[in-house]
Design a protein around this motif. Structure first.
Motif, PDB file in Angstrom:
ATOM      1  N   ASP A 163       0.864  -1.225  -0.076  1.00  0.00           N
ATOM      2  CA  ASP A 163       0.123  -0.122  -0.102  1.00  0.00           C
ATOM      3  C   ASP A 163       0.941   1.230  -0.060  1.00  0.00           C
ATOM      4  OD1 ASP A 163       0.828  -1.075   2.681  1.00  0.00           O
ATOM      5  OD2 ASP A 163      -0.466   0.549   3.479  1.00  0.00           O
ATOM      6  N   ALA A 164       2.479   1.097   0.192  1.00  0.00           N
ATOM      7  CA  ALA A 164       3.129   2.256   0.330  1.00  0.00           C
ATOM      8  C   ALA A 164       3.886   2.542  -0.964  1.00  0.00           C
ATOM      9  CB  ALA A 164       4.223   2.015   1.436  1.00  0.00           C
ATOM     10  N   VAL A 165       3.603   1.678  -1.870  1.00  0.00           N
ATOM     11  CA  VAL A 165       4.295   1.668  -3.260  1.00  0.00           C
ATOM     12  C   VAL A 165       4.048   2.888  -4.001  1.00  0.00           C
ATOM     13  CG1 VAL A 165       4.516   0.733  -5.437  1.00  0.00           C
ATOM     14  CG2 VAL A 165       4.579  -0.926  -3.455  1.00  0.00           C
ATOM     15  N   PHE A 166       2.576   3.340  -4.272  1.00  0.00           N
ATOM     16  CA  PHE A 166       2.176   4.578  -4.987  1.00  0.00           C
ATOM     17  C   PHE A 166       2.766   5.737  -4.297  1.00  0.00           C
ATOM     18  CE2 PHE A 166      -1.830   3.353  -7.235  1.00  0.00           C
ATOM     19  CZ  PHE A 166      -1.301   3.363  -8.427  1.00  0.00           C
ATOM     20  N   PRO A 167       2.686   6.103  -2.768  1.00  0.00           N
ATOM     21  CA  PRO A 167       3.195   7.267  -2.465  1.00  0.00           C
ATOM     22  C   PRO A 167       4.561   7.357  -2.728  1.00  0.00           C
ATOM     23  CG  PRO A 167       1.587   6.331  -0.945  1.00  0.00           C
ATOM     24  CD  PRO A 167       1.801   5.342  -1.877  1.00  0.00           C
ATOM     25  N   ALA A 168       5.415   6.295  -2.550  1.00  0.00           N
ATOM     26  CA  ALA A 168       6.739   6.368  -2.643  1.00  0.00           C
ATOM     27  C   ALA A 168       7.244   6.702  -3.976  1.00  0.00           C
ATOM     28  CB  ALA A 168       7.313   4.889  -2.308  1.00  0.00           C
ATOM     29  N   ILE A 169       6.512   5.878  -5.107  1.00  0.00           N
ATOM     30  CA  ILE A 169       6.933   6.255  -6.454  1.00  0.00           C
ATOM     31  C   ILE A 169       6.644   7.800  -6.823  1.00  0.00           C
ATOM     32  CG2 ILE A 169       5.923   6.010  -8.872  1.00  0.00           C
ATOM     33  CD1 ILE A 169       5.333   3.195  -8.062  1.00  0.00           C
ATOM     34  N   LEU A 170       5.615   8.383  -6.216  1.00  0.00           N
ATOM     35  CA  LEU A 170       5.235   9.872  -6.575  1.00  0.00           C
ATOM     36  C   LEU A 170       6.139  10.804  -5.855  1.00  0.00           C
ATOM     37  CD1 LEU A 170       1.125   9.784  -6.346  1.00  0.00           C
ATOM     38  CD2 LEU A 170       2.633   9.760  -8.448  1.00  0.00           C
ATOM     39  N   LEU A 171       6.443  10.473  -4.722  1.00  0.00           N
ATOM     40  CA  LEU A 171       7.616  11.262  -4.053  1.00  0.00           C
ATOM     41  C   LEU A 171       8.858  11.217  -4.830  1.00  0.00           C
ATOM     42  CD1 LEU A 171       8.133  12.918  -1.741  1.00  0.00           C
ATOM     43  CD2 LEU A 171       8.812  10.903  -0.557  1.00  0.00           C
ATOM     44  N   ALA A 172       9.353  10.067  -5.376  1.00  0.00           N
ATOM     45  CA  ALA A 172      10.576  10.155  -6.058  1.00  0.00           C
ATOM     46  C   ALA A 172      10.375  10.771  -7.282  1.00  0.00           C
ATOM     47  CB  ALA A 172      10.746   8.394  -6.473  1.00  0.00           C
ATOM     48  N   LEU A 173       9.390  10.885  -7.970  1.00  0.00           N
ATOM     49  CA  LEU A 173       9.014  11.533  -9.036  1.00  0.00           C
ATOM     50  C   LEU A 173       9.196  13.160  -9.065  1.00  0.00           C
ATOM     51  CD1 LEU A 173       6.541   9.455 -11.100  1.00  0.00           C
ATOM     52  CD2 LEU A 173       8.861   9.597 -11.440  1.00  0.00           C
ATOM     53  N   VAL A 174       8.574  13.502  -7.756  1.00  0.00           N
ATOM     54  CA  VAL A 174       8.363  15.123  -7.625  1.00  0.00           C
ATOM     55  C   VAL A 174       9.765  15.569  -6.852  1.00  0.00           C
ATOM     56  CG1 VAL A 174       5.955  14.980  -7.711  1.00  0.00           C
ATOM     57  CG2 VAL A 174       7.139  14.926  -5.462  1.00  0.00           C
ATOM     58  N   VAL A 175      10.433  14.884  -6.231  1.00  0.00           N
ATOM     59  CA  VAL A 175      11.651  15.387  -5.375  1.00  0.00           C
ATOM     60  C   VAL A 175      12.641  16.413  -6.266  1.00  0.00           C
ATOM     61  CG1 VAL A 175      13.808  14.561  -4.597  1.00  0.00           C
ATOM     62  CG2 VAL A 175      11.502  13.593  -3.380  1.00  0.00           C
ATOM     63  N   PRO A 176      13.213  15.820  -7.340  1.00  0.00           N
ATOM     64  CA  PRO A 176      13.706  16.955  -8.172  1.00  0.00           C
ATOM     65  C   PRO A 176      13.051  18.072  -8.398  1.00  0.00           C
ATOM     66  CG  PRO A 176      13.719  14.487  -9.156  1.00  0.00           C
ATOM     67  CD  PRO A 176      12.601  14.541  -8.263  1.00  0.00           C
ATOM     68  N   ALA A 177      11.894  18.400  -8.436  1.00  0.00           N
ATOM     69  CA  ALA A 177      11.269  19.595  -8.620  1.00  0.00           C
ATOM     70  C   ALA A 177      11.369  20.477  -7.436  1.00  0.00           C
ATOM     71  CB  ALA A 177       9.770  19.521  -9.165  1.00  0.00           C
ATOM     72  N   PHE A 178      11.733  19.965  -6.349  1.00  0.00           N
ATOM     73  CA  PHE A 178      11.935  20.744  -4.853  1.00  0.00           C
ATOM     74  C   PHE A 178      13.164  21.567  -5.055  1.00  0.00           C
ATOM     75  CE2 PHE A 178       9.567  17.446  -2.360  1.00  0.00           C
ATOM     76  CZ  PHE A 178       8.292  17.987  -2.909  1.00  0.00           C
ATOM     77  N   LYS A 179      13.963  21.337  -6.102  1.00  0.00           N
ATOM     78  CA  LYS A 179      15.230  22.194  -6.251  1.00  0.00           C
ATOM     79  C   LYS A 179      14.947  23.653  -6.373  1.00  0.00           C
ATOM     80  CE  LYS A 179      18.141  18.668  -8.499  1.00  0.00           C
ATOM     81  NZ  LYS A 179      18.723  18.083  -9.607  1.00  0.00           N
ATOM     82  N   ASN A 180      13.605  23.670  -7.181  1.00  0.00           N
ATOM     83  CA  ASN A 180      13.254  25.303  -7.254  1.00  0.00           C
ATOM     84  C   ASN A 180      12.502  25.574  -5.883  1.00  0.00           C
ATOM     85  OD1 ASN A 180      10.932  27.229  -7.568  1.00  0.00           O
ATOM     86  ND2 ASN A 180      11.862  27.204  -9.512  1.00  0.00           N
ATOM     87  N   ARG A 181      13.018  26.714  -5.103  1.00  0.00           N
ATOM     88  CA  ARG A 181      12.626  27.214  -3.701  1.00  0.00           C
ATOM     89  C   ARG A 181      11.192  27.447  -3.540  1.00  0.00           C
ATOM     90  NH1 ARG A 181      14.882  28.626   0.844  1.00  0.00           N
ATOM     91  NH2 ARG A 181      13.973  30.230   2.173  1.00  0.00           N
TER      92      ARG A 181
END
Length: 219
Positions: A163-181
């Motif tokens: 049940d934790a697979v989906f959230p983990a996948i999405l978090l991994a995909l959006v983390v690079p965008a966090f470089k923008n403050r």
């Protein structure tokens, strides 16, 4: 399709394939859970094809299995999927036109939107959106059927962490965008609002409240 793939980088295609495979694994847990709840196999399969939204489908079978009204379960699923309204605005140029747009809207999900918006050029965005969307539309029902078929052999999906697979996948995909403050500030603000609302708001509403984080600005 070959033309679409030619404009995407190999790493992007590989990432889409891996995400679709992960979606299939979650689909197996969904099918298995539906069988454990006593649903006939056609129920999760029909939902997987027509709804094509994992969170809503999990919620529907969970509410009905616990004795809830199917109409209330459907309403809760719609509330969770209300995030597709802002999704539709952001990907309006990717879903196609006329008759094709019906299919383009149907395959709109968290994964296809993330991949579509993360590409650099309009052509790459459209290609990634459709490749991921169609992949999920195929793999999710297949995973559901497979999970339903071997449901009795699998333990509770929550026990093994599927049940934790989906959230983990999405978090991994959006983390690079966090470089923008600015993006980081808005994401953190939305997450804080959503978490704060969980004890008080109906299921699905905290996710929508997180959109208010878009109003946050860096000083």
């Amino acid at each position: 399709m070959k033309h679409y793939l030619s404009c995407l980088k190999g790493d992007t295609i590989k990432a889409i394939v891996l995400v679709c495979l992960a979606v299939g694994v979650v689909g197996m847990s969904y099918g298995s859970l539906a069988m454990a709840y006593g649903f006939p196999i056609w129920v999760p399969f029909l939902l997987s094809v027509s709804v094509l939204a994992g969170a809503s489908e999990f919620m529907f079978i969970g509410i009905v299995a616990s004795g809830g009204n199917p109409l209330a379960a459907a309403a809760a699923g719609l509330l969770v999927n209300a995030r597709h309204l802002p999704f539709g605005v952001t990907v309006r140029d990717l879903v196609g036109k006329r008759g094709v747009s019906l299919l383009g809207c149907h395959i709109m999900n968290d994964e296809s939107v993330v991949f579509g918006l993360s590409q650099k050029t309009p052509e790459q965005r459209k290609a990634a959106y459709w490749l991921c969307g169609l992949g999920v539309a195929i793999i999710w029902p297949l995973g559901t059927l497979l999970g339903a078929g071997v449901g009795k052999l699998l333990p509770d999906p929550e026990t093994i962490g599927l049940d934790a697979v989906f959230p983990a996948i999405l978090l991994a995909l959006v983390v690079p965008a966090f470089k923008n403050r600015t993006t980081l500030i808005r994401a953190c603000s939305g997450a804080a609002l959503s978490l704060a609302a969980v004890p008080f708001a109906p299921v699905g509403l905290p996710v929508l409240l997180s959109l208010l984080g878009l109003a946050a600005r860096k000083k």
